[in-house]
Design a protein around this motif. Structure first.
Motif, PDB file in Angstrom:
ATOM      1  N   GLY A  93      21.674  33.483  37.587  1.00 61.12           N
ATOM      2  CA  GLY A  93      23.087  33.817  37.108  1.00 61.12           C
ATOM      3  C   GLY A  93      23.630  34.629  37.521  1.00 61.12           C
ATOM      4  O   GLY A  93      23.410  35.009  38.783  1.00 61.12           O
ATOM      5  N   ASN A  94      24.624  35.589  37.041  1.00 56.56           N
ATOM      6  CA  ASN A  94      25.406  36.518  37.864  1.00 56.56           C
ATOM      7  C   ASN A  94      24.633  37.412  38.690  1.00 56.56           C
ATOM      8  O   ASN A  94      24.880  37.654  39.795  1.00 56.56           O
ATOM      9  N   ARG A  97      22.090  36.031  41.466  1.00 56.09           N
ATOM     10  CA  ARG A  97      23.003  35.685  42.543  1.00 56.09           C
ATOM     11  C   ARG A  97      23.384  36.775  43.383  1.00 56.09           C
ATOM     12  O   ARG A  97      23.189  36.990  44.531  1.00 56.09           O
ATOM     13  N   ALA A  98      23.636  37.986  42.592  1.00 55.20           N
ATOM     14  CA  ALA A  98      24.196  39.238  43.291  1.00 55.20           C
ATOM     15  C   ALA A  98      23.034  39.761  43.980  1.00 55.20           C
ATOM     16  O   ALA A  98      22.950  40.250  45.112  1.00 55.20           O
TER      17      ALA A  98
ATOM     18  N   ASN B  94      28.743  42.321  45.911  1.00 51.87           N
ATOM     19  CA  ASN B  94      27.759  41.428  45.135  1.00 51.87           C
ATOM     20  C   ASN B  94      27.769  41.935  43.772  1.00 51.87           C
ATOM     21  O   ASN B  94      27.843  41.324  42.767  1.00 51.87           O
ATOM     22  N   ARG B  97      30.963  42.500  41.436  1.00 51.40           N
ATOM     23  CA  ARG B  97      31.380  41.318  40.898  1.00 51.40           C
ATOM     24  C   ARG B  97      30.139  40.784  39.729  1.00 51.40           C
ATOM     25  O   ARG B  97      30.840  40.263  38.730  1.00 51.40           O
ATOM     26  N   ALA B  98      28.772  40.816  40.120  1.00 51.07           N
ATOM     27  CA  ALA B  98      27.758  40.500  39.214  1.00 51.07           C
ATOM     28  C   ALA B  98      28.199  41.338  37.703  1.00 51.07           C
ATOM     29  O   ALA B  98      28.239  40.712  36.624  1.00 51.07           O
ATOM     30  N   ASN B 101      31.145  40.136  36.012  1.00 52.53           N
ATOM     31  CA  ASN B 101      31.190  38.899  35.199  1.00 52.53           C
ATOM     32  C   ASN B 101      30.164  39.156  34.037  1.00 52.53           C
ATOM     33  O   ASN B 101      29.939  37.960  33.197  1.00 52.53           O
ATOM     34  N   TYR B 102      29.153  40.001  34.104  1.00 56.11           N
ATOM     35  CA  TYR B 102      28.289  40.159  33.192  1.00 56.11           C
ATOM     36  C   TYR B 102      28.739  40.383  31.493  1.00 56.11           C
ATOM     37  O   TYR B 102      29.556  41.383  31.279  1.00 56.11           O
ATOM     38  N   HIS B 103      28.358  39.354  30.667  1.00 59.73           N
ATOM     39  CA  HIS B 103      28.867  39.477  29.525  1.00 59.73           C
ATOM     40  C   HIS B 103      27.878  40.117  28.315  1.00 59.73           C
ATOM     41  O   HIS B 103      28.223  40.438  27.248  1.00 59.73           O
TER      42      HIS B 103
END
Lengths: 219, 219
Positions: A93-94, A97-98, B94, B97-98, B101-103
């Motif tokens: 997931g996010n 990937r990171a 990286n 960004r993660a 986007n992390y919810h």
DNA sequence: TAGATTGTTAATCGATTAACAATC
DNA sequence: TAGATTGTTAATCGATTAACAATC
């Protein structure tokens, strides 16, 4: 030939901090460092530095300090940073990937060796220089690659199952990012990183210092 | 009316774990829980659970246990999870960004309110529902948005400068992902997450258990 | 020798946990 | 009442740190 005293857990968690400070000194061509200075760079107390380092051996020179290069070698040897540590990341997931794209890993012998996900839609996708493989191949990937460390970056619901399979396949170090308490057999090391939990601890202190004022003066 | 005893640091770090276990119980419609069961779910000792919870108040009932819903409220109130905690993320590599986007953040009142980066090439880019703004606007973004928490996801080299600016702008909780020791004034809370360091601690134990055999039997 | 700094001891501090009286 | 479980005490354990003899 008495066995060396066990290094306390708290000391172990500080060794990487010292190593980082020492590498910084080395790159600045500093050849000798006192416990005072190393403590300052590492954000701890000088007595603690000396006590911590004394668990590794008597590597300093009274009146002089510690030889930076020598200490880098000794601390690095203790931590095993000269070894190759292949890592498998489970869950792309996010966060996964990171981590897969994170190049800071490489510095201390860590190398992302495999990427695994349960979602068929992700299997076959390339991330960096690797291709995501199916969770069905977890055991074979771990066996083949001699994976040393498993990173669990799945949802909370899948994490225990993934951890069980990693352990069965022979992985004995797990870094868990899923927000769940994992249970692993003794002999397996487990560390947890939970972003939401870190934030809650931070805001606890802010909340205590400045409680929300919602009209009521006291309770 | 004596002031309540200060909650120990170690207890504070466990409160989010208890809260997670309690929320899980609540979602399973469990209405009452013993310290024994809560301890099991949270991976700790039952006496520790009772001691920790006793810092908050006498919320249990002898012979019965704790009311799950009530305890969720009390622990949540203590941690401030009912408040809105706007977060600014500085550094959109990286990891940044993660995190953007992390919810999972949303669950406990955390809300990513702003994204900041020094790289002009990233400024203006949309990530999720937000647009990256220039580091030059850090102060105005923090001021406007009433940002409570700063997440530092920059390189090691920029982290201290970013932290200083966050603090100047009024942020008093910082979560640092950069591999460097930050110094912040007292009154500002700082927590560090360092992936490489977590891995080094893990592999220390594995290395001690199974040292690399490179031909030499002993040293 | 004088100054500096380690390595180690011992005191202190804080966290963990067993035990049990209180009490539902 | 009998059984269960909390809240709290006190013992234990481990980590931190001041202090200083050893020694470069």
């Amino acid at each position: 030939m008495a066995g060396r005293a066990r290094i306390p857990e708290a000391t172990v968690t500080r060794l990487p901090v010292y190593l980082r400070s020492l590498l910084e000194l080395a790159s600045d061509q500093v050849s000798t460092v006192s416990s005072e200075r190393l403590a300052e760079l590492s954000g701890v107390n000088a007595a603690k530095v000396r006590k911590d380092l004394s668990y590794l051996g008597s590597y300093g020179t009274r009146g002089v300090g510690y030889d930076v290069g020598f200490l880098v070698d000794q601390v690095g040897r203790e931590l095993g940073t000269t070894r190759d540590w292949p890592v498998v990341i489970v869950g792309l997931g996010n966060l996964g990937r990171a981590l897969a794209n994170y190049h800071g890993f490489g510095t201390r012998g860590f190398r992302v060796a495999a990427l695994v996900d349960a979602d068929p839609a992700l299997v076959g996708e390339s991330i960096g220089e690797l291709t995501v493989v199916s969770i069905d191949q977890l055991e074979s990937v771990v066996g083949q690659g001699q994976v040393a460390v498993g990173i669990v970056a799945t949802t909370a619901g899948s994490a225990q199952d993934v951890a069980d399979r990693l352990v069965s396949a022979g992985v004995c170090s797990i870094l868990n990012f899923a927000p769940v308490v994992l249970s692993v057999p003794s002999g397996v090391s487990l560390r947890n990183v939970d972003l939401s939990m870190e934030l809650q601890v931070l805001t606890f202190y802010q909340h205590q210092a400045h409680p929300q004022h919602l009209g009521s003066a006291s309770v």
